[in-house]
Design a protein around this motif. Structure first.
Motif, PDB file in Angstrom:
ATOM      1  N   TYR A  53       0.834  -1.198   0.000  1.00 42.31           N
ATOM      2  CA  TYR A  53       0.000   0.000   0.000  1.00 42.31           C
ATOM      3  C   TYR A  53       0.874   1.256   0.000  1.00 42.31           C
ATOM      4  CZ  TYR A  53      -4.380   2.443   0.369  1.00 42.31           C
ATOM      5  OH  TYR A  53      -5.468   3.225   0.077  1.00 42.31           O
TER       6      TYR A  53
ATOM      7  N   HIS B 210      -1.936  -0.736  -4.732  1.00 49.13           N
ATOM      8  CA  HIS B 210      -3.114  -0.871  -3.888  1.00 49.13           C
ATOM      9  C   HIS B 210      -3.861  -2.193  -4.032  1.00 49.13           C
ATOM     10  CE1 HIS B 210      -2.945   3.745  -3.761  1.00 49.13           C
ATOM     11  NE2 HIS B 210      -2.351   3.240  -2.711  1.00 49.13           N
ATOM     12  N   TRP B 211      -4.022  -2.704  -5.240  1.00 52.44           N
ATOM     13  CA  TRP B 211      -4.776  -3.960  -5.365  1.00 52.44           C
ATOM     14  C   TRP B 211      -4.059  -5.133  -4.712  1.00 52.44           C
ATOM     15  CZ3 TRP B 211      -9.653  -4.223  -5.560  1.00 52.44           C
ATOM     16  CH2 TRP B 211     -10.380  -3.183  -6.147  1.00 52.44           C
TER      17      TRP B 211
ATOM     18  N   SER C 140     -10.906   2.110   0.413  1.00 54.09           N
ATOM     19  CA  SER C 140      -9.753   2.373  -0.444  1.00 54.09           C
ATOM     20  C   SER C 140     -10.070   2.054  -1.903  1.00 54.09           C
ATOM     21  CB  SER C 140      -8.563   1.542   0.038  1.00 54.09           C
ATOM     22  OG  SER C 140      -7.512   1.577  -0.888  1.00 54.09           O
ATOM     23  N   ALA C 141     -10.708   0.923  -2.125  1.00 56.13           N
ATOM     24  CA  ALA C 141     -11.068   0.548  -3.495  1.00 56.13           C
ATOM     25  C   ALA C 141     -12.049   1.555  -4.093  1.00 56.13           C
ATOM     26  CB  ALA C 141     -11.660  -0.858  -3.518  1.00 56.13           C
TER      27      ALA C 141
ATOM     28  N   GLN D  73     -12.055   4.617  -3.632  1.00 48.28           N
ATOM     29  CA  GLN D  73     -11.336   5.852  -3.920  1.00 48.28           C
ATOM     30  C   GLN D  73     -10.578   5.808  -5.247  1.00 48.28           C
ATOM     31  OE1 GLN D  73     -11.723   8.660  -1.803  1.00 48.28           O
ATOM     32  NE2 GLN D  73     -13.285   7.176  -1.232  1.00 48.28           N
ATOM     33  N   ASP D  74     -10.419   4.630  -5.817  1.00 49.56           N
ATOM     34  CA  ASP D  74      -9.633   4.503  -7.049  1.00 49.56           C
ATOM     35  C   ASP D  74     -10.155   5.379  -8.173  1.00 49.56           C
ATOM     36  OD1 ASP D  74      -7.752   2.836  -6.017  1.00 49.56           O
ATOM     37  OD2 ASP D  74      -8.468   1.026  -7.019  1.00 49.56           O
ATOM     38  N   ARG D  75     -11.450   5.441  -8.317  1.00 48.85           N
ATOM     39  CA  ARG D  75     -12.000   6.237  -9.418  1.00 48.85           C
ATOM     40  C   ARG D  75     -11.763   7.732  -9.197  1.00 48.85           C
ATOM     41  NH1 ARG D  75     -16.728   8.373  -7.725  1.00 48.85           N
ATOM     42  NH2 ARG D  75     -17.768   7.357  -5.993  1.00 48.85           N
TER      43      ARG D  75
ATOM     44  N   ARG E 229      -8.860   8.908  -7.859  1.00 49.85           N
ATOM     45  CA  ARG E 229      -7.429   9.189  -7.925  1.00 49.85           C
ATOM     46  C   ARG E 229      -7.023   9.559  -9.338  1.00 49.85           C
ATOM     47  NH1 ARG E 229      -5.686   6.636  -3.080  1.00 49.85           N
ATOM     48  NH2 ARG E 229      -6.875   4.780  -2.703  1.00 49.85           N
TER      49      ARG E 229
ATOM     50  N   SER F 199      -2.555   3.197  -8.266  1.00 47.29           N
ATOM     51  CA  SER F 199      -3.654   2.450  -7.652  1.00 47.29           C
ATOM     52  C   SER F 199      -4.014   1.177  -8.401  1.00 47.29           C
ATOM     53  CB  SER F 199      -4.890   3.345  -7.518  1.00 47.29           C
ATOM     54  OG  SER F 199      -5.319   3.744  -8.788  1.00 47.29           O
ATOM     55  N   THR F 200      -3.550   1.051  -9.621  1.00 50.94           N
ATOM     56  CA  THR F 200      -3.878  -0.160 -10.377  1.00 50.94           C
ATOM     57  C   THR F 200      -2.646  -1.015 -10.633  1.00 50.94           C
ATOM     58  OG1 THR F 200      -3.623   1.016 -12.490  1.00 50.94           O
ATOM     59  CG2 THR F 200      -5.843   0.937 -11.509  1.00 50.94           C
TER      60      THR F 200
END
Length: 143
Positions: free
Chosen positions: A69, A74-75, A127-128, A130-132, A134, A140-141
């Motif tokens: 992280y 992140h994934w 957290s997931a 929030q990816d869209r 960022r 994040s990917t």
């Protein structure tokens, strides 16, 4: 950047709480093994070894998740954090075969284990989500 620091701070708090509660509970489980209900066919010694090894494996998963992280991966981090959450969720297994014969404090550590696991799950879901939000390129990917 401040948002990323607040994410890491929240994750650190959750991980430290998880480490504290699971260490207390798992240690008590090993030291006072006879006070906890046993699965038929497993010796006390084997159960103690499984508790120690399980605690170490779960904690390693949490450390890997935190590092990933922090690196912006992140994934993979989320997957490892969910592995770590199993340390607390596994504590509910005591109730599959009975109620531990322990004081309220030690019984409470079973529930704080579960709470810490739920906090990890909540962090991962948040957290997931929030990816869209960022900007591209923040990792994040990454895998």
């Amino acid at each position: 950047m401040a948002e990323r620091q607040s994410e890491l701070t929240a994750l650190r708090v959750i991980l430290l709480f998880t480490l504290l509660t699971t260490t207390l509970h798992y240690t008590h489980n090993v030291v006072e093994i006879e006070r906890y209900p046993q699965f038929e066919g497993l010796s006390l010694t084997l159960t103690q070894v499984m508790v120690v090894l399980g605690g170490l494996v779960f904690t390693a998963g949490g450390l890997i998740g935190y590092r990933r992280y922090r690196q912006g991966r992140h994934w993979p981090a989320r997957a490892w954090l969910l592995v770590y959450s199993l340390a607390g969720l596994a504590s509910l297994g005591h109730f599959l075969v009975g109620v531990p014969d322990v004081s309220a404090f030690w019984l409470g550590t079973i529930f704080t284990d579960v709470l810490s696991s739920l906090a990890l799950w909540a962090f991962v879901v948040w957290s997931a989500s929030q990816d869209r939000l960022r900007p591209a390129g923040l990792g994040s990917t990454q895998s």
